[in-house]
Design a protein around this motif. Structure first.
Motif, PDB file in Angstrom:
ATOM      1  N   THR A 116     -34.592  53.179  16.057  1.00  0.00           N
ATOM      2  CA  THR A 116     -35.944  52.636  15.908  1.00  0.00           C
ATOM      3  C   THR A 116     -36.635  52.547  17.266  1.00  0.00           C
ATOM      4  N   GLU A 149     -39.997  54.322  18.791  1.00  0.00           N
ATOM      5  CA  GLU A 149     -41.090  53.560  19.418  1.00  0.00           C
ATOM      6  C   GLU A 149     -41.379  54.086  20.818  1.00  0.00           C
ATOM      7  N   SER A 191     -38.767  52.861   9.838  1.00  0.00           N
ATOM      8  CA  SER A 191     -38.942  52.992  11.293  1.00  0.00           C
ATOM      9  C   SER A 191     -39.717  54.240  11.688  1.00  0.00           C
ATOM     10  N   THR A 192     -39.567  55.312  10.919  1.00  0.00           N
ATOM     11  CA  THR A 192     -40.254  56.567  11.252  1.00  0.00           C
ATOM     12  C   THR A 192     -41.759  56.322  11.285  1.00  0.00           C
ATOM     13  N   ASN A 204     -43.285  53.086  11.163  1.00  0.00           N
ATOM     14  CA  ASN A 204     -43.616  51.891  11.951  1.00  0.00           C
ATOM     15  C   ASN A 204     -43.914  52.196  13.416  1.00  0.00           C
ATOM     16  N   ALA A 205     -43.117  53.081  14.007  1.00  0.00           N
ATOM     17  CA  ALA A 205     -43.257  53.378  15.433  1.00  0.00           C
ATOM     18  C   ALA A 205     -44.691  53.805  15.758  1.00  0.00           C
ATOM     19  N   ASP A 213     -37.337  63.238  13.989  1.00  0.00           N
ATOM     20  CA  ASP A 213     -36.490  62.103  13.611  1.00  0.00           C
ATOM     21  C   ASP A 213     -35.145  62.685  13.191  1.00  0.00           C
ATOM     22  N   SER A 223     -29.744  58.129  16.091  1.00  0.00           N
ATOM     23  CA  SER A 223     -29.344  56.744  15.843  1.00  0.00           C
ATOM     24  C   SER A 223     -27.826  56.667  15.872  1.00  0.00           C
TER      25      SER A 223
END
Ligand SMILES: *Cc1c(COP(=O)(O)O)cnc(C)c1O
Length: 375
Positions: free
Chosen positions: A56, A60, A83-84, A86-87, A152, A176
């Motif tokens: 995440t 960001e 998260s993809t 949100n960033a 991602d 990740s």
């Protein structure tokens, strides 16, 4: 109970952590951080790699690095983790989702052009389950329209598009090392800087907006605040843990691919099930094995039946555009022909290094019994 996931453990996590504690170096950028970054460089071929505290965080950092701003538009699949999106939402950007291919659940590269406007800044492909998107076509569109590409590749350690490691093809890529991923350190991640134009900015971003990297390299006598940034570093104890795992990457990947193939062969003649189709250009890492049932109702019945029989099977992403936050804050461009329908049918089966082939035989038996007597 056949667990859905058991986190991988090598035999040297505690040895490395002991060494770190003895050396009294706990902050980021220590010896194990460097070793892990170098290891990832050798594996992927990208020379500039930073460890982060999560995937995440890596996303960001990527959004900041690309200079994403208010009202910029970002194209990505809706079938992904929060998260993809949100960033980029955190920077004020607008998310434009496009549909996926039903065969591999990856973004349909043929829909990208449809979603491009004068405000579009970046494309964010998500390589689902470590299976590569069609990066050839995707990068051609990105170049034609002068768009950035952020891969991602959270699930993609040791996965490839042709001979290129995933995460090394776009301007930046991310990994990740969350407990649920093939190689893990509880919470952890990495950012791969593939575009040299971002080298300097990345060094400043990750050191809380200072030029400390140049200080550490002996280029300057004092370091100071030179831009925006944050604490994107992983601590040394976590890096020590991660390094012990990275060294086992070939062993871990091989076992997962063997299990994946075993599943695939065992299940390919169960008529009621649909399996993934892996494109020729993709060399995946066995991160996820999933089946698809004919509809959502059957999937839920099968999931509960497996649970009753001691098999922990799991659904996956609820498409972001139809999730509570996504409904008011994102847009789906074009028709949602497959995203919702296919995600409703998908069921992930247990997959981890410690899974046994006999577990797969048992799961197959339970599924055949389900279709015979309980569907
Ligand atoms: C796991 C994952 C993330 C988030 O990574 P964390 O390390 O858990 O923050 C992002 N995107 C995808 C596709 C993931 O699978």
């Amino acid at each position: 109970m056949i667990n859905f996931n058991i986190p991988y453990l090598s035999e040297s996590e505690l040895v490395n952590i002991n060494e770190t504690v003895r050396k009294l170096h706990f902050q980021g950028n220590g010896e194990f951080s460097k070793k892990a970054e170098n290891y990832l460089s050798n594996l992927t071929g990208t020379t500039k790699i930073f460890l982060n505290a999560s995937g995440t965080q890596a996303l960001e950092m990527s959004a900041l690095l690309m200079g994403i701003q208010k009202d910029d538009e970002i194209i990505m699949p809706s079938y992904t983790f929060s998260s993809t999106a949100n960033a980029f939402i955190m920077r004020g950007a607008r998310i434009k989702f496009i549909d996926i291919h039903p065969e591999d659940m990856n973004m349909d590269e043929n829909q990208i052009e449809n979603a491009i406007t004068t405000k579009t800044k970046a494309i964010v492909p998500v390589h689902y389950g470590g299976v590569s998107c069609n990066m050839g076509k995707l990068m051609r569109v990105a170049h034609e329209f002068d768009l950035k590409v952020i891969e991602d590749s959270a699930q993609c350690i040791n996965s490839y598009y042709k001979d290129k490691h995933l995460g090394t093809i776009g301007d930046v890529g991310i990994f990740s090392f969350h407990e649920t991923k093939n190689i893990q350190c509880g919470e952890g991640g990495a950012t791969l800087i593939n575009n040299k134009a971002y080298y300097d900015k990345s060094e400043i971003l990750i050191e809380k907006g200072t030029n400390r990297t140049r200080f550490v390299n002996g280029e300057i006598d004092h370091y100071t605040w030179v831009g925006i940034g944050s604490s994107f570093l992983v601590n040394e104890i976590t890096a020590a843990f991660l390094y012990s795992q990275l060294k086992d990457i070939d062993k871990v990947t091989k076992k997962r691919i063997d299990l994946w193939n075993y599943y695939y062969n065992a299940f390919s003649n169960i008529q009621e099930l649909e399996l993934a189709k892996i494109p020729d250009y993709a060399k995946p890492n066995g991160h996820i094995f999933y089946i698809k049932t004919k509809d959502n109702k059957t999937r839920e019945k099968l999931r509960l039946y497996l649970k009753k029989k001691g098999v922990d099977a799991r659904t996956h992403f609820i498409p972001l555009h139809s999730s509570p936050y996504g409904l008011g804050h994102t847009q789906f461009i074009g028709e949602d022909k497959y995203t919702t329908a296919e995600s409703n049918k998908l069921l992930r089966l247990p997959m981890h290094y410690f899974l046994e082939y006999s577990d797969i035989d048992y799961i197959k038996k339970v599924i055949i019994d389900f279709y015979k007597n309980h569907a």
